[in-house]
Scaffold this motif. Structure first.
Motif, short mmCIF file in Angstrom:
data_model
loop_
_atom_site.label_atom_id
_atom_site.label_comp_id
_atom_site.label_asym_id
_atom_site.label_seq_id
_atom_site.Cartn_x
_atom_site.Cartn_y
_atom_site.Cartn_z
N ALA A 1 0.95 -0.99 0.09
CA ALA A 1 0.00 -0.08 0.19
C ALA A 1 1.03 1.22 0.01
O ALA A 1 1.24 1.89 0.94
N ALA B 1 -10.77 7.82 -8.35
CA ALA B 1 -10.79 6.80 -7.52
C ALA B 1 -10.64 5.67 -8.18
O ALA B 1 -10.28 4.45 -7.77
N LYS B 2 -11.31 5.42 -9.41
CA LYS B 2 -11.70 4.30 -10.02
C LYS B 2 -11.32 4.51 -11.59
O LYS B 2 -11.96 5.40 -12.01
N THR C 1 -9.89 -0.90 -15.96
CA THR C 1 -9.13 -2.03 -15.72
C THR C 1 -8.63 -2.86 -16.97
O THR C 1 -8.42 -4.26 -16.76
N GLU D 1 -6.92 -5.71 -13.14
CA GLU D 1 -7.45 -4.91 -12.24
C GLU D 1 -6.60 -3.94 -11.26
O GLU D 1 -7.11 -2.95 -10.93
N LEU D 2 -5.43 -4.50 -11.15
CA LEU D 2 -4.48 -3.21 -10.35
C LEU D 2 -4.45 -2.01 -11.00
O LEU D 2 -3.99 -0.75 -10.62
N GLY E 1 -6.54 -0.28 -12.42
CA GLY E 1 -7.70 0.48 -12.33
C GLY E 1 -7.59 1.28 -11.09
O GLY E 1 -8.43 2.19 -10.81
N ARG E 2 -6.50 1.03 -10.16
CA ARG E 2 -6.24 1.75 -8.98
C ARG E 2 -5.62 3.09 -8.98
O ARG E 2 -4.63 2.87 -9.63
N PRO E 3 -5.80 3.82 -8.12
CA PRO E 3 -5.05 5.11 -8.11
C PRO E 3 -3.70 4.94 -7.39
O PRO E 3 -3.60 3.86 -6.51
N GLN F 1 1.40 1.07 -8.31
CA GLN F 1 1.20 -0.21 -8.05
C GLN F 1 2.31 -1.03 -8.65
O GLN F 1 3.01 -0.91 -9.74
N ASN G 1 1.61 3.71 -12.26
CA ASN G 1 1.17 4.74 -11.36
C ASN G 1 -0.02 5.67 -12.17
O ASN G 1 0.24 6.08 -13.28
N ASN G 2 -1.42 5.15 -11.92
CA ASN G 2 -2.45 5.95 -12.43
C ASN G 2 -2.38 5.70 -13.97
O ASN G 2 -2.58 6.53 -14.81
#
Length: 464
Positions: free
Chosen positions: A41, A85-86, A89, A93-94, A96-98, A101, A134-135
């Motif tokens: 995280a 925030a979303k 994907t 899936e990862l 799609g996260r801000p 990663q 990243n994003n």
């Protein structure tokens, strides 16, 4: 847990033993929380690599948290733009996260700390595995990196030897302050010359002329959007063929990397994007030529940026809304990486190149030591076989293809003969294994080597 307030809390004169007991109790409460925190995280880095602060937050104890005001009451700059925030994907899936990663394995290096790009991505160019991002799907203005999609769409449609006399209408609609290679109405240029102008000088005059040859800007934009859809680049909305700022025009680090990977399937695309210097018709002296130099600093080693060992393209860009953007491809010891960086928050000169170099260095060390966080998806119809890939039916001069081991069989390397321009050859993506790019940066395309200390090219224009 303490909260940030407009006034610092007042502490009573507590006996020493009581204070010690309170500290011990607080520590016992915090330890389980720390142990439960996920290992990966990672908070999104701020401009200097430190965790980003939420709007109104302050690093000073007791500072005011009032949005838009600093602790001293003075107005402060608007808060940093935050990613959705979303996000999409596509590819995993990862993605799609801000925020950053990455899935580090044994022996993997930590991500560089000095990364400020709003969005970035590091991918294995052979397998398509995304090593870190990243994003990745943040929709942002792409600037001239969108020219990779333009080239991938339009380049196969005209023989490189075809000639075209520029008409006044050909260059209509170019944005104010556009970067240009120096084309002039009434003069005749080859398609090869125009593509050199697109890749080396990010010439919007060349883009608009080629668009006119393709049936006009509106048709070219439709063609580009259709091709983006075929590549599964769902974050991209095309408004202009040259990447000039326009309302609603967006792409993402993920999509730009897809465009680069698709373009690198074509031999002509590989030749143009890896050319450091070339001769171009001189608009002020008909019949003569002038030297043009690629604005990709990591390829040419210009403007205080050293040439990156193994660099072979692809495209840089800069506009008011987009900031600086860049997609690059390089090879070290048989490893081939694609890196895209969009709009570094750190506004230092050449920052986009510095962050690209950091990510390339990290990626070459991390290959084989990280679990991919996603993958670059193939086109809906798959990658077509590259049967030479040139628009004149001939193989690139001096290129001898040799299939390499490993990967999925679609990548090859090129052996160079004589002083021919280094290109990336058949069936996908080619970079010479012996890292010829620093030498390539000192060559002119098809001409003798220039002086050892050539004059630096002009700085990137504000709207390219």
């Amino acid at each position: 847990m303490p909260t940030t307030t407009s006034h610092p809390p007042r502490y009573s004169a507590t006996p020493r033993r009581r204070r010690a007991a309170l500290l011990a109790a607080g520590a016992s409460l915090l330890l389980p929380l720390a142990a439960a925190a996920p290992a990966l995280a990672v908070p999104a880095p701020g401009p200097s690599g430190s965790p980003a602060l939420s709007p109104g937050a302050s690093t000073k104890p007791g500072a005011s948290a009032t949005p838009g005001k600093a602790a001293d009451g003075k107005a402060k700059p608007p808060p940093k733009r935050l990613p959705p925030a979303k996000m999409s994907t596509v590819g995993g899936e990862l993605l799609g996260r801000p925020g950053p990663q990455v899935q580090l394995g044994p022996g993997a290096p930590e991500l560089p700390r000095d990364l400020s790009g709003n969005s970035w991505l590091v991918a294995d160019a052979e397998t398509g595995d995304i090593l870190a991002a990243n994003n990745a799907h943040w929709q942002l203005p792409p600037a001239s990196t969108l020219k990779m999609l333009f080239a991938d769409t339009v380049l196969p449609r005209f023989p490189k030897t075809q000639k075209h006399q520029v008409k006044p209408s050909d260059m209509e609609g170019m944005g104010e302050g556009s970067s240009q290679v120096g084309m002039k109405e009434g003069l005749t240029y080859s398609v090869h010359d125009m593509w050199m102008g697109v890749f080396l000088r990010s010439g919007n005059d060349a883009v608009h002329t080629l668009s006119a040859m393709n049936g006009g800007v509106a048709k070219t934009v439709r063609d580009m959007q259709d091709h983006a859809d075929e590549l599964q680049a769902e974050d991209t909305h095309v408004v202009t063929p040259d990447g000039y700022d326009a309302e609603g025009q967006v792409s993402s680090a993920y999509d730009l990397t897809l465009f680069a990977r698709s373009g690198l399937q074509k031999a002509d695309f590989r030749e143009y994007c890896s050319t450091a210097r070339a001769q171009f018709p001189d608009e002020d002296h008909p019949g003569k030529t002038k030297e043009i130099v690629n604005t990709n600093r990591l390829l040419t080693g210009q403007d205080g940026v050293p040439a990156y060992k193994g660099m072979a393209g692809v495209k840089n860009g800069s506009t008011t809304n987009a900031g600086n953007t860049f997609t690059g491809v390089a090879q070290h010891d048989g490893k081939k990486l694609l890196v895209t960086v969009m709009n570094p928050e750190t506004k230092e000169r050449n920052q986009v190149y510095k962050e690209t170099q950091l990510l390339l260095d990290w990626g070459f060390e991390a290959v084989g030591h990280v679990k991919p966080v996603g993958v670059l998806v193939p086109p809906k119809g798959g990658f077509p076989a590259d049967k030479g890939g040139t628009t004149d039916g001939q193989s690139p001069q001096g290129a001898q293809a040799a299939v390499t081991g490993g990967g999925d069989g679609m990548w090859t390397a090129v052996g160079l003969t004589g002083g021919a321009l280094a290109v990336l050859a058949v069936a996908g993506f080619v970079v010479n294994r012996r890292h010829p790019l620093p030498e390539r940066g000192r060559r002119r395309a098809g001409h003798a080597a220039p002086p050892k200390n050539p004059q630096n090219p002009p700085s990137d224009p504000p709207q390219d």
